[in-house]
Design an enzyme around this catalytic site. Structure first.
Site, short mmCIF file in Angstrom:
data_model
loop_
_atom_site.label_atom_id
_atom_site.label_comp_id
_atom_site.label_asym_id
_atom_site.label_seq_id
_atom_site.Cartn_x
_atom_site.Cartn_y
_atom_site.Cartn_z
N ASP A 328 48.82 14.53 50.04
CA ASP A 328 48.96 15.84 50.26
C ASP A 328 48.26 16.19 48.70
O ASP A 328 48.41 15.42 47.66
CB ASP A 328 50.25 16.32 50.12
CG ASP A 328 51.37 15.70 49.26
OD1 ASP A 328 51.40 14.46 49.21
OD2 ASP A 328 52.27 16.51 48.68
N GLU A 329 48.04 17.37 48.69
CA GLU A 329 47.44 18.23 47.51
C GLU A 329 46.89 17.24 46.40
O GLU A 329 46.92 17.36 45.32
CB GLU A 329 48.71 18.71 46.54
CG GLU A 329 49.50 19.56 47.48
CD GLU A 329 50.81 19.99 46.99
OE1 GLU A 329 51.25 21.22 47.01
OE2 GLU A 329 51.69 19.04 46.52
#
Ligand code: ACM
Length: 513
Positions: A328-329
């Site tokens: 993620d991210e």
């Protein structure tokens, strides 16, 4: 004569006790069982009762011991565990593996309560365990006390047949932003297991800390284990402690899924080993709460052999079939680097004999068959994952993130996904919140709790309870059989149980506790 009178009074008290027991079908069990049929009369546990294991095996014996230990403090009964098919005993509890009821599947059970015996039967030990957890909820809330209590220990007769809607019912704890001790982690696992959650996803690494001993790369803990959000002393789990958590969870029918978040959320790794950085300079430890600023150097071959070493040591200690690679991210990893990186991670994890789980961004890569996408933020990523053949774990932040504040008055937690009151966290349907993600595309649900703003187990309890109980029911009970208006009445009755357990739950005004 006086003795006779006394006896008569005592008898009338004990029968009125028995008569005040609710019918089985009225018991406020969570998660809601598939079917409950009330019978006549009631069962009374006594100090003469035994836990009988006619189909003895080691796993069943652990479940028998678990039941005995849960019943012992409050009742004071040290129930013998008997490897016996003796069905003549009185007021015994039988745990029986029967392999005959295909409808019950791997986790279902039948709990039959008669005036003189209780039988839990199941195809697999997991089902027996779930039956035991239901049985606990049939006794008065006092059963959860850690000290001796006076009670009749009577429960109503009848039959419960039960099995889950989803095979994956998870909860996640972020031990990277703030570190939590082994005993805190076990405590949380034990509470979650009461509601038949069966996956513990442990977020072991992030920008702020690295939490698992890796023998081949000791700086990960020597350096990366030292920091956490806000500074202060942090920590890590030795391999022995991690194994201890895994086996504690296993006894509770909970599979541990380790997460090493890659290639972003990696500042603690980048601070521990300079060579993981493209410029060969170690980063400083980080104690803030920003996200999306770190990345492994994806262009170096040595990064991949390093990761393989790390994943190999963790996999070897993890009997469950999944490895979570985060994903993620990764805002500072270029997409043209991110995709081949995630592709290679899937190869490494497959070589270790596990299936990959990643946050929904991994759907941008070439998903391998049997990779799983955890929907948290972007529905279009999750839909892309489904289009690429993956199943989805549903953790939509707006419904399932237990670190979201209940409302504007909650003094810790975050609100970037909105406020999440108790009703909202229950009143959603996994198979209808994202067009394009249907029942058959969903592996299950998971309730994560991130700990940027949460540093004690008491505060974890406050954020998790009661919302985690509702999400456990979302995973267990099909949406057609549940409504908020009926659930909230059952949840109200859990309040006493949580109080006896000392759980610091949020006393939401939506519930008539
Ligand atoms: C996430 O909340 N960054 C998965």
């Amino acid at each position: 004569m006086r003795i006779l009178l006394l006896l008569m009074i005592l008898m009338s008290i004990s029968t009125s006790y028995a008569n005040t027991v609710d019918k089985l079908a009225e018991m406020p069990i969570i998660p809601k069982p598939f079917s409950v049929v009330s019978g006549n009369g009631s069962f009374k546990l006594s100090d003469k009762s035994e836990i009988c294991l006619p189909t003895y095996n080691i796993e069943v014996s652990k479940i028998g011991a678990f039941l005995r230990e849960k019943l012992r403090p409050a009742t004071g009964f040290m129930l013998p565990i008997v490897e016996s098919a003796d069905k003549n005993g009185k007021n015994n509890i039988y745990l029986v593996l029967s392999h005959t009821n295909s409808v019950l599947g791997d986790e279902g059970y039948q709990l039959t309560i008669g005036p003189s015996r209780i039988e839990i039967s199941a195809n697999k030990p997991a089902g027996l365990f779930n039956g035991v957890q239901t049985l606990r909820q049939l006794f008065s809330a006092k059963i959860e006390a850690s000290t001796h209590q006076v009670d009749s220990w009577v429960i109503p007769a009848g039959v419960i047949r039960d099995f889950p809607e989803y095979s994956y019912r998870g909860f996640m704890l972020d031990v990277a932003r703030h570190f939590f001790s082994v005993s805190d982690v076990k405590h949380y696992i034990d509470l979650a297991s009461m509601y038949k959650l069966n996956v513990f996803h442990i977020h072991l690494s992030d920008d702020q800390g690295w939490r698992i001993e890796i023998k081949k790369w000791p700086e990960l803990t020597a350096t990366g284990g030292k920091s956490q959000v806000g500074g202060g002393s942090a920590g890590f789990y030795t391999q022995e402690q991690y194994r201890d958590i895994v086996s504690y969870a296993a006894i509770r029918n909970i599979t541990v899924i380790p997460e090493i978040d890659l290639p972003g959320h990696t500042n603690a790794m980048l601070a521990s080993y300079a060579q993981l950085n493209c410029d060969n300079k170690a980063k400083k430890l980080y104690t803030g709460t920003e996200v999306g600023f770190s990345t492994l150097c994806t262009s170096k071959e040595s990064t991949y052999s390093f990761i393989e070493d790390v994943l190999k040591e963790i996999s070897a200690m993890t009997p469950g079939g999944y490895f979570h690679i985060g994903g993620d991210e990764s805002h500072v990893t270029k997409l043209e680097d991110y995709i081949p990186f995630v592709n290679r991670m899937q190869g490494i994890v497959a070589k270790l004999g596990k299936h990959v789980i990643g946050w929904d961004e991994i759907a941008l890569s070439d998903l391998k068959p049997n990779s799983f996408v955890q929907y948290w933020g972007k529905a279009e990523n999750a839909v892309l994952g489904v289009q690429k053949g993956a199943k989805v774990i549903m953790s939509p932040a707006m419904y399932a993130y237990l670190d979201m504040k209940y409302d504007s008055l909650t003094t810790f937690g975050l609100n970037w996904a909105g406020y999440l009151d108790v009703q909202k966290s229950y009143d959603w349907i996994p198979e209808s919140i994202v067009p394009g993600i249907k029942r058959e595309n969903i592996l299950g649900v998971e309730a994560p709790i991130w700990t940027e703003s949460i540093s004690t187990m008491k505060n974890i309890e406050y954020m998790a309870f009661p919302r985690i109980i509702g999400i456990a029911e979302v995973g267990w009970c099909s949406s057609s059989r549940r409504t908020w208006s009926e659930y909230k009445l059952r949840l109200a009755k859990q309040g006493d149980r949580l109080k006896v357990l000392g759980v610091n739950y949020y006393p939401s005004k939506q519930i008539a506790w």
